[in-house]
Scaffold this active site. Structure first.
Site, PDB file in Angstrom:
ATOM      1  N   ASP A 180       6.432  -5.405   0.865  1.00  0.00           N
ATOM      2  CA  ASP A 180       5.539  -4.263  -0.199  1.00  0.00           C
ATOM      3  C   ASP A 180       4.396  -4.470  -0.466  1.00  0.00           C
ATOM      4  O   ASP A 180       3.329  -5.475  -0.631  1.00  0.00           O
ATOM      5  CB  ASP A 180       6.648  -3.885  -1.474  1.00  0.00           C
ATOM      6  N   ASP A 219       7.314  -0.892   4.051  1.00  0.00           N
ATOM      7  CA  ASP A 219       8.544  -1.080   2.975  1.00  0.00           C
ATOM      8  C   ASP A 219       7.961  -0.646   1.850  1.00  0.00           C
ATOM      9  O   ASP A 219       7.614   0.941   2.347  1.00  0.00           O
ATOM     10  CB  ASP A 219       9.118  -2.660   2.814  1.00  0.00           C
ATOM     11  N   ASP A 223       7.772  -1.777  -6.315  1.00  0.00           N
ATOM     12  CA  ASP A 223       8.685  -1.827  -6.043  1.00  0.00           C
ATOM     13  C   ASP A 223       8.979  -2.530  -7.532  1.00  0.00           C
ATOM     14  O   ASP A 223       8.080  -3.165  -7.685  1.00  0.00           O
ATOM     15  CB  ASP A 223      10.058  -1.872  -5.575  1.00  0.00           C
ATOM     16  N   ARG A 277      12.685   8.290  -2.805  1.00  0.00           N
ATOM     17  CA  ARG A 277      11.870   7.033  -3.699  1.00  0.00           C
ATOM     18  C   ARG A 277      10.676   7.000  -5.047  1.00  0.00           C
ATOM     19  O   ARG A 277       9.934   6.247  -4.792  1.00  0.00           O
ATOM     20  CB  ARG A 277      12.226   5.648  -3.417  1.00  0.00           C
TER      21      ARG A 277
END
Length: 395
Positions: A180, A219, A223, A277
């Site tokens: 990430d 990815d 997050d 997302r």
């Protein structure tokens, strides 16, 4: 420091980062080696401020020479050999890869991760100096820390040289990457503000297809996982990426103890041309307000209503995104959504989703946010947020 009441990161002790740093603990860094040294031991809680000046590329050696994927490969790994070994025509589709080449891929990934990952510890401010401060190919991790600020940085192309092929992932299999741009893991009181996150000059659209599936080297962009809580994400610009922000790891509340965690505020972020997302939530009381969203060819949904989630989405604006595509539901049962605009017109995005999918997602998440500053009318966001969000636009 984070202003008073500015989202969940203002709860309790608030978020001050390295504001208490002594002069000797304030650093200006211009290379990867200087950045690693200035951040120091993540277990050392000494307040510090680390200023990034100019652009720093993680894919450089000690002498500053560029590194390629081949420089991280060990134990005989090569992509052509991996493709030959795990071609579905050879390996089949019943199980994930195993054996020497898969172990070599894992070892190569581990070598790369050790080099490109930087970990930010407690009581730290990591901040860019000026509009050109950038971290390229780094994975920035705020891990098991408290009281962290990351501001005014462009963080781009956190790409994985060694994604795994999984023929059992979906009907056709998928390539899965593991880095990430920013990951907040097991941490509390974290403020990420005025950052720009994207894939830089290495977009997914430029990747080849292997076994009929896109070779995915990216990815998440940002997050918040593993029971992190009291996090504010404000005035960031996230663009041109598929999987954006995951809040919460798993539907199992016992694995990380996330059921009463994951309290996150997202406000005045510019979500441009994203796939999904933005965010996708499990469990958390997540306040999503005054964000500006634009669609694109790869858009699937914007806000994911996951298991146990309690999302309160208000006064956001969505352009180029259909009302029934604002939400997607992943075992969630309710979301509060009010005051939102779709292409400039008021829209009940919960009703639109239910009508399109024949479901009955509830309209009340069961809580009301108390920590926020000014909530702008959604009509103002189209002009306000793109002009002021992202690195180099502090105000």
């Amino acid at each position: 420091m984070l202003p008073r009441d500015d989202g969940w990161a203002a709860a309790g002790t608030g978020t001050t980062g390295g504001s208490a740093a002594r002069p000797e603990d304030v650093h200006v860094v211009r290379t990867r080696a200087e950045l690693v040294a200035a951040l120091g031991d993540p277990a050392d809680n000494t307040p510090r401020i680390v200023y990034v000046e100019g652009a720093i590329d993680a894919d450089t050696g000690i002498d500053g020479t560029p590194l390629t994927c081949e420089d991280y490969a060990v134990n005989g790994y090569s992509l052509p050999a991996y493709l030959a070994a795990y071609d579905p025509a050879v390996w089949g589709r019943a199980g994930v890869p195993s054996g020497p080449l898969e172990e070599a891929r894992k070892a190569s990934y581990a070598k790369m991760a050790e080099h490109v990952t930087v970990t930010v510890g407690s009581n730290v401010t990591l901040m860019g100096l000026g509009a050109d401060a950038a971290l390229k190919s780094f994975g920035v991790r705020v891990s098991n820390a408290d009281n962290v600020i990351v501001r005014n940085l462009t963080i781009t192309d956190t790409s994985d040289c060694f994604p795994q092929w999984d023929p059992t992932d979906g009907a056709d299999g998928n390539w899965n990457a593991s880095f990430d741009n920013v990951e907040v893991s097991g941490s509390t009181h974290v403020w990420l503000d005025h950052n720009t996150l994207n894939d830089g000059d290495n977009p997914d659209s430029g990747q080849p297809r292997y076994f009929g599936r896109p070779y995915q080297v990216h990815d998440g962009l940002l997050d918040v996982v593993r029971a992190s809580t009291y996090v504010t994400l404000s005035w960031n610009h996230l663009s041109d990426h598929d999987k954006v922000t995951l809040i919460g790891n798993t539907d199992n509340p016992m694995r990380y103890g996330e059921e009463d965690k994951l309290k996150v505020t997202l406000h005045h972020n510019y979500f441009e041309g994203l796939g999904q997302r933005a965010p996708r939530v499990r469990f958390g009381q997540v306040h999503v307000y005054n964000n500006y969203y634009t669609g694109g060819d790869g858009h699937g949904y914007s806000i994911g209503v996951g298991f146990g989630s309690k999302v309160y989405a208000e006064n956001n604006a969505f352009d180029g995104i259909a009302a029934d595509k604002v939400l997607s539901v992943f075992n969630g049962t309710a979301i509060t959504a009010k005051g939102n605009l779709v292409d400039g017109a008021p829209a009940d995005v919960v009703a639109a989703y239910n009508a399109a999918h024949g479901t009955a997602v509830g309209p009340d998440a069961g809580w009301t946010p108390a920590l926020f500053t000014r909530v702008h009318p959604p009509q103002a966001l189209r002009a306000l947020v793109p002009a002021r969000a992202g690195a180099g636009r502090l105000h």
